[in-house]
Scaffold this motif. Structure first.
Motif, PDB file in Angstrom:
ATOM      1  N   GLN A   1       0.784  -1.288  -0.103  1.00  0.00           N
ATOM      2  CA  GLN A   1       0.040   0.074   0.058  1.00  0.00           C
ATOM      3  C   GLN A   1       0.888   1.166  -0.133  1.00  0.00           C
ATOM      4  OE1 GLN A   1      -2.712   0.339   3.320  1.00  0.00           O
ATOM      5  NE2 GLN A   1      -4.150   1.568   2.125  1.00  0.00           N
ATOM      6  N   GLU A   2       2.056   1.274   0.695  1.00  0.00           N
ATOM      7  CA  GLU A   2       2.725   2.342   0.848  1.00  0.00           C
ATOM      8  C   GLU A   2       3.660   2.498  -0.477  1.00  0.00           C
ATOM      9  OE1 GLU A   2       5.453   1.566   4.182  1.00  0.00           O
ATOM     10  OE2 GLU A   2       3.846   2.097   5.625  1.00  0.00           O
TER      11      GLU A   2
ATOM     12  N   ASN B   1       1.115   4.310  -3.016  1.00  0.00           N
ATOM     13  CA  ASN B   1       0.531   5.579  -2.342  1.00  0.00           C
ATOM     14  C   ASN B   1       1.775   6.512  -2.658  1.00  0.00           C
ATOM     15  OD1 ASN B   1      -1.797   4.797  -1.357  1.00  0.00           O
ATOM     16  ND2 ASN B   1      -1.512   4.483   0.653  1.00  0.00           N
TER      17      ASN B   1
ATOM     18  N   LYS C   1       2.215   7.104  -6.362  1.00  0.00           N
ATOM     19  CA  LYS C   1       1.321   8.208  -6.819  1.00  0.00           C
ATOM     20  C   LYS C   1       1.655   9.659  -6.757  1.00  0.00           C
ATOM     21  CE  LYS C   1      -2.470  10.038  -8.032  1.00  0.00           C
ATOM     22  NZ  LYS C   1      -2.782  10.494  -9.414  1.00  0.00           N
ATOM     23  N   GLU C   2       2.103   9.931  -5.286  1.00  0.00           N
ATOM     24  CA  GLU C   2       2.818  11.192  -4.994  1.00  0.00           C
ATOM     25  C   GLU C   2       3.994  11.602  -6.098  1.00  0.00           C
ATOM     26  OE1 GLU C   2       3.713  11.140  -0.886  1.00  0.00           O
ATOM     27  OE2 GLU C   2       1.930  11.001  -0.122  1.00  0.00           O
TER      28      GLU C   2
ATOM     29  N   ALA D   1      -5.402   4.426  -4.471  1.00  0.00           N
ATOM     30  CA  ALA D   1      -4.339   5.237  -4.540  1.00  0.00           C
ATOM     31  C   ALA D   1      -4.714   6.305  -5.510  1.00  0.00           C
ATOM     32  CB  ALA D   1      -2.757   4.912  -4.856  1.00  0.00           C
TER      33      ALA D   1
END
Length: 211
Positions: free
Chosen positions: A128-129, A132, A135-136, A165
Motif C-alpha cells: 500500500q505504501e 501511495n 502516486k505522489e 491510490a
C-alpha cells in the motif's frame, strides 16, 4: 424446567450460527483464491508513462530472486517501449543501510537502463505504501498512467490498492516469477487470499466511517 429446555435451544442456535459463519467464510475464501489465481494469468499492459515495480526485499548479495524477476520484467517493459520511466519501490529493511529501491536501481542500471529514467521511491515497507508513495511521485512529475509489476499472485490486491491510490494502472505480472513449484505457490496464494479479504474489510470500514 422451561429454562433447562431453553438452554439447549440457545446453544444449538449459537452453534448453527457459528457453523454458518464458518461456511460463509470458507466460500468467500475459496472464491477469493480462484479469483486471485485467474487474475494473475492476465497481462493487461499497454502504453503508460511509468512502470511501478513493487518491492520484494533484498538478499545478502543484492536484490532477492523474487525482486530480481520483477525488476527484469520492468526492464523488459522499458526496453520494449511500453513505458518511459521505471519507479522502483522499497525503503530500508531491517539491518540494511541502503534502501531496497536504491539497490534495485543499481541492478537496473547494470542492465542498461539510463539513470535519468530510473525513479526511486525509498520510504515504503508494504504494498500500500509502495503505491501511495509512487502516486505522489507521479503527481509531482506530471505522470498519469502506470503499469504495475509484481508476481502473478500479488497482482489482484496490488491493482485494487493502485485504484485506491488514484493511479490509472494496468496489470502486468512478471512471466518469470520465482513462485513456480507447488511448495512455493500454495503458501503464497493462501496468505495473499487472507490479505485480500482483510483489505476488502478494511476498505468497507474506511467507507462506512469516512476515514
Amino acid at each position: 424446567m422451561n429454562e433447562k429446555r431453553k438452554r439447549p435451544k440457545k446453544h444449538k442456535r449459537l452453534l448453527t450460527t457459528i457453523l454458518m459463519l464458518i461456511l460463509i467464510f470458507c466460500c468467500i475464501y475459496i472464491a477469493t483464491v480462484i479469483s486471485i489465481w485467474r487474475y494473475g494469468k492476465k497481462d493487461l499492459k499497454q502504453q503508460a508513462d511509468v512502470a511501478i515495480v513493487l518491492g520484494a526485499s533484498l538478499s545478502s548479495d543484492g536484490v532477492s530472486p523474487v525482486f530480481r524477476e520483477r525488476l527484469n520484467h520492468g526492464i523488459w517493459l522499458y526496453q520494449n517501449g511500453y513505458v518511459d520511466k521505471i519507479i522502483l519501490t522499497g525503503g530500508l529493511g531491517e539491518g540494511s543501510y541502503q534502501s531496497d529501491a536504491f539497490v534495485a536501481g543499481q541492478y537496473v542500471k547494470e542492465q542498461g537502463v539510463p539513470e535519468d529514467d530510473i525513479i526511486l521511491e525509498e520510504n515504503s515497507h508494504i504494498t500500500q505504501e509502495n503505491l501511495n508513495n509512487s502516486k505522489e511521485i507521479m503527481d509531482e512529475l506530471g505522470y498519469s498512467t502506470a503499469i504495475i509489476v509484481s508476481d502473478p499472485i500479488h497482482m489482484k490486491r496490488s491493482m485494487l490498492m493502485a485504484e485506491d491510490a488514484g493511479i490509472k494502472a494496468y496489470s502486468s505480472p512478471t512471466p518469470t516469477s520465482m513462485y513456480q513449484s507447488r511448495e512455493s505457490i500454495v503458501p503464497f496464494l493462501a496468505r495473499e487470499s487472507i490479505l485480500y479479504i482483510g483489505y476488502g474489510v478494511y476498505r468497507v470500514f474506511i467507507k462506512i466511517f469516512n476515514l
